[in-house]
Design an enzyme around this catalytic site. Structure first.
Site, PDB file in Angstrom:
ATOM      1  N   HIS A 263     -61.469 -72.937 -90.967  1.00 25.65           N
ATOM      2  CA  HIS A 263     -62.425 -72.290 -91.870  1.00 25.65           C
ATOM      3  C   HIS A 263     -62.272 -72.874 -93.258  1.00 25.65           C
ATOM      4  CE1 HIS A 263     -64.655 -69.063 -93.892  1.00 25.65           C
ATOM      5  NE2 HIS A 263     -65.116 -68.749 -92.697  1.00 25.65           N
ATOM      6  N   ASP A 317     -65.920 -66.936 -84.858  1.00 25.75           N
ATOM      7  CA  ASP A 317     -66.743 -67.457 -83.774  1.00 25.75           C
ATOM      8  C   ASP A 317     -65.981 -67.686 -82.476  1.00 25.75           C
ATOM      9  OD1 ASP A 317     -69.106 -67.464 -85.160  1.00 25.75           O
ATOM     10  OD2 ASP A 317     -68.768 -69.433 -86.038  1.00 25.75           O
TER      11      ASP A 317
HETATM   12  N1  CMC Z   1     -60.439 -78.535 -84.690  1.00 24.21           N
HETATM   13  C1  CMC Z   1     -59.639 -79.581 -84.927  1.00 24.21           C
HETATM   14  N2  CMC Z   1     -59.273 -79.990 -86.160  1.00 24.21           N
HETATM   15  C2  CMC Z   1     -59.770 -79.297 -87.179  1.00 24.21           C
HETATM   16  C3  CMC Z   1     -60.617 -78.211 -87.021  1.00 24.21           C
HETATM   17  C4  CMC Z   1     -60.948 -77.826 -85.700  1.00 24.21           C
HETATM   18  N3  CMC Z   1     -61.762 -76.791 -85.463  1.00 24.21           N
HETATM   19  N4  CMC Z   1     -60.965 -77.704 -88.216  1.00 24.21           N
HETATM   20  C5  CMC Z   1     -60.348 -78.471 -89.120  1.00 24.21           C
HETATM   21  N5  CMC Z   1     -59.638 -79.447 -88.507  1.00 24.21           N
HETATM   22  C6  CMC Z   1     -58.807 -80.477 -89.150  1.00 24.21           C
HETATM   23  C7  CMC Z   1     -59.662 -81.639 -89.616  1.00 24.21           C
HETATM   24  O1  CMC Z   1     -59.781 -82.609 -88.603  1.00 24.21           O
HETATM   25  C8  CMC Z   1     -58.888 -82.129 -90.809  1.00 24.21           C
HETATM   26  O2  CMC Z   1     -57.795 -82.890 -90.336  1.00 24.21           O
HETATM   27  P1  CMC Z   1     -57.238 -84.154 -91.190  1.00 24.21           P
HETATM   28  O3  CMC Z   1     -56.743 -83.537 -92.468  1.00 24.21           O
HETATM   29  O4  CMC Z   1     -56.171 -84.691 -90.328  1.00 24.21           O
HETATM   30  O5  CMC Z   1     -58.410 -85.049 -91.377  1.00 24.21           O
HETATM   31  C9  CMC Z   1     -58.333 -80.847 -91.411  1.00 24.21           C
HETATM   32  O6  CMC Z   1     -58.266 -79.912 -90.338  1.00 24.21           O
HETATM   33  C10 CMC Z   1     -59.185 -80.265 -92.516  1.00 24.21           C
HETATM   34  O7  CMC Z   1     -60.526 -80.248 -92.074  1.00 24.21           O
HETATM   35  P2  CMC Z   1     -61.804 -80.107 -93.032  1.00 24.21           P
HETATM   36  O8  CMC Z   1     -63.019 -80.489 -92.266  1.00 24.21           O
HETATM   37  O9  CMC Z   1     -61.559 -80.781 -94.332  1.00 24.21           O
HETATM   38  O10 CMC Z   1     -61.778 -78.589 -93.323  1.00 24.21           O
HETATM   39  P3  CMC Z   1     -62.988 -77.724 -93.798  1.00 24.21           P
HETATM   40  O11 CMC Z   1     -62.404 -76.649 -94.606  1.00 24.21           O
HETATM   41  O12 CMC Z   1     -64.074 -78.514 -94.424  1.00 24.21           O
HETATM   42  O13 CMC Z   1     -63.541 -77.224 -92.367  1.00 24.21           O
HETATM   43  C11 CMC Z   1     -64.779 -76.101 -90.773  1.00 24.21           C
HETATM   44  C12 CMC Z   1     -64.006 -75.986 -92.079  1.00 24.21           C
HETATM   45  C13 CMC Z   1     -65.209 -74.695 -90.343  1.00 24.21           C
HETATM   46  C14 CMC Z   1     -66.051 -76.954 -90.985  1.00 24.21           C
HETATM   47  C15 CMC Z   1     -63.899 -76.748 -89.685  1.00 24.21           C
HETATM   48  O14 CMC Z   1     -62.708 -76.019 -89.550  1.00 24.21           O
HETATM   49  C16 CMC Z   1     -64.604 -76.888 -88.356  1.00 24.21           C
HETATM   50  O15 CMC Z   1     -65.347 -77.858 -88.141  1.00 24.21           O
HETATM   51  N6  CMC Z   1     -64.379 -75.908 -87.406  1.00 24.21           N
HETATM   52  C17 CMC Z   1     -65.061 -75.907 -86.144  1.00 24.21           C
HETATM   53  C18 CMC Z   1     -66.442 -75.275 -86.281  1.00 24.21           C
HETATM   54  C19 CMC Z   1     -66.366 -73.775 -86.465  1.00 24.21           C
HETATM   55  O16 CMC Z   1     -65.634 -73.073 -85.784  1.00 24.21           O
HETATM   56  N7  CMC Z   1     -67.203 -73.264 -87.391  1.00 24.21           N
HETATM   57  C20 CMC Z   1     -67.278 -71.845 -87.694  1.00 24.21           C
HETATM   58  C21 CMC Z   1     -66.680 -71.545 -89.012  1.00 24.21           C
HETATM   59  S1  CMC Z   1     -66.534 -69.802 -89.359  1.00 24.21           S
HETATM   60  C22 CMC Z   1     -68.129 -69.288 -89.657  1.00 24.21           C
HETATM   61  C23 CMC Z   1     -68.217 -68.163 -90.646  1.00 24.21           C
HETATM   62  O17 CMC Z   1     -67.288 -67.793 -91.371  1.00 24.21           O
HETATM   63  O18 CMC Z   1     -69.316 -67.625 -90.719  1.00 24.21           O
END
Ligand code: CMC
Length: 381
Positions: A263, A317
């Site tokens: 998240h 989710d």
């Molecule tokens: N699975 C695997 N690795 C992950 C995931 C995941 N779900 N989420 C983050 N990471 C890793 C990512 O690969 C990165 O690794 P590295 O530093 O080695 O490159 C690190 O964690 C940080 O990732 P980020 O993309 O910079 O983090 P973010 O804060 O931008 O991402 C997110 C947030 C929700 C987009 C992401 O966690 C994600 O894609 N999750 C899966 C989709 C999901 O479940 N979305 C629903 C979010 S909750 C909805 C709500 O609150 O309404």
């Protein structure tokens, strides 16, 4: 804007654009409050109608106030037949969020107070809109399934009525409580992209319907709504707990994202996921069906072992899709249900923002050329 010392805040990350009393998130501790109340207490003791009141009026209602709101929501649940007719005529493959967005947009001109942006009028419109989005969501299901629509009941509460309009019979206690809690958990979450879109629209002194249309449009995208659909698909693909570890390790080795984890704000266990998980367990107990629950628990264990130290935990989710699936709700309806719940939070933010409105108008750093010579079209090679 140009210049070498410009700092660009891509995605407005960590930019605070307003004050709010609607919700507070501590992402490091995994804490969420609505208007000062812990989400755990609201999920345990409250109802969606009461949470709507809390968001719109910033306090809990007295008995009579809650009864009046419930009555108001029931009385305003019908939608004009022209809009139902339009919904029925949308192409078969229409995205449910497009149907919802257009239906909400079409509702605006029917509201006699559309152009009145006073707080009192906007609360009245928020109630009418909230009443109608439940009906729109249930009708999307009936229409997609090729079934006759079932008009709203004049007796049932919001969550029960939603299930009644979908399935044509009064739901059992556990199912309606689960929907009630799901609505509470999705009602509000500070300023994600959809709420920011709604605020951007209202900041021009547009109208609350247009603002909510902007919110729905932003929620349609897979980076916001829709991860629960993908998480459910994954659990169905994994099938059994024994296959979970190998599946997750392989997916991570292939640099895939595991849906329902991680998240932007929570770097700890999302408190909403914990509550959903508990209701998932209750539902499995009622149906005596444990495979998906055990598979999900195993995925959670493997993910926390592998990525917990990076702050990656289950988000809302991860368990919600599995819960809806067990209630017989198809996955195309998950994001419209999110929008149905979040209409309360979107409208509350719009009303709050208008109390101290400032046009939202960020800047962009110009990196193109300047002073180019205009060449007439006949001379361009
Ligand atoms: N699975 C695997 N690795 C992950 C995931 C995941 N779900 N989420 C983050 N990471 C890793 C990512 O690969 C990165 O690794 P590295 O530093 O080695 O490159 C690190 O964690 C940080 O990732 P980020 O993309 O910079 O983090 P973010 O804060 O931008 O991402 C997110 C947030 C929700 C987009 C992401 O966690 C994600 O894609 N999750 C899966 C989709 C999901 O479940 N979305 C629903 C979010 S909750 C909805 C709500 O609150 O309404």
């Amino acid at each position: 804007m140009s210049g070498s010392d410009v700092v660009i805040h891509k995605g407005l990350e960590n930019i605070i654009i307003t004050e709010t009393t609607l919700s507070y998130i501590d992402g490091e501790k995994g804490i969420l409050y609505y208007a000062g109340y812990p989400i755990e207490d609201l999920a345990k003791y409250s109802t969606f109608e009461e949470v709507c009141f809390l968001l719109w009026y910033n306090r809990l209602p007295k008995r009579k106030e809650l009864d009046d709101l419930k009555k108001n929501l029931i009385e305003n649940a019908d939608i004009p037949w022209e809009i139902v007719d339009f919904m029925k005529k949308t192409p078969k493959n229409a995205h449910p969020m497009d149907i919802m967005k257009t239906a909400v947009s079409a509702l605006g001109p029917y509201d006699p107070e559309l152009e009145d942006n006073s707080k009192e009028a906007n609360i009245r419109k928020a109630i009418r809109l909230q009443a109608k989005v439940g009906t729109i969501t249930a009708y999307i299901y009936r229409i997609k399934e090729g079934l006759d629509i079932i008009p709203p009941s004049r007796r049932l509460g919001y969550a029960e009525n939603f299930l009644y309009m979908m399935f044509g019979k009064e739901p059992d206690k556990l199912s309606s409580r689960i929907i009630d809690v799901a609505l509470i958990l999705h009602a509000e979450h500070e300023l994600p992209a959809s709420t920011t879109a709604a605020l951007t629209t209202i900041s021009t002194l547009s109208d609350i319907y247009s603002a909510i249309v902007s919110g729905i449009a932003a929620l349609k995208g897979p980076l916001h709504g829709g991860a629960n659909e993908k998480a459910l698909e994954m659990l169905k693909e994994i099938k059994t707990p024994e296959r979970a570890e190998e599946y997750i390790k392989k997916a991570l080795a292939e640099k895939k994202r595991i849906m329902g984890f991680g998240h932007r704000v929570y770097k700890a266990y999302d408190p909403r996921a914990r509550i959903f998980k508990e209701y998932f367990r209750k539902l499995c107990e009622q149906k005596n069906e444990w495979t998906m629950y055990q598979t999900a628990e195993k995925v959670e264990e493997v993910m926390i072992n592998l990525l917990g130290k990076k702050g990656i935990f289950p988000n809302i989710d991860f368990y919600s899709g599995a819960v809806y699936d067990m209630l017989g709700i198809p996955s195309y309806l998950f994001t419209p249900m999110f929008a149905m719940a979040r209409t309360s939070g979107w409208t509350a933010h719009v009303i709050e923002y208008l109390q101290d409105n400032r046009l939202i108008r960020p800047r962009a750093h110009y990196i193109g050329q300047l002073d180019l010579k205009y060449i007439p079209i006949e001379q361009r090679e």
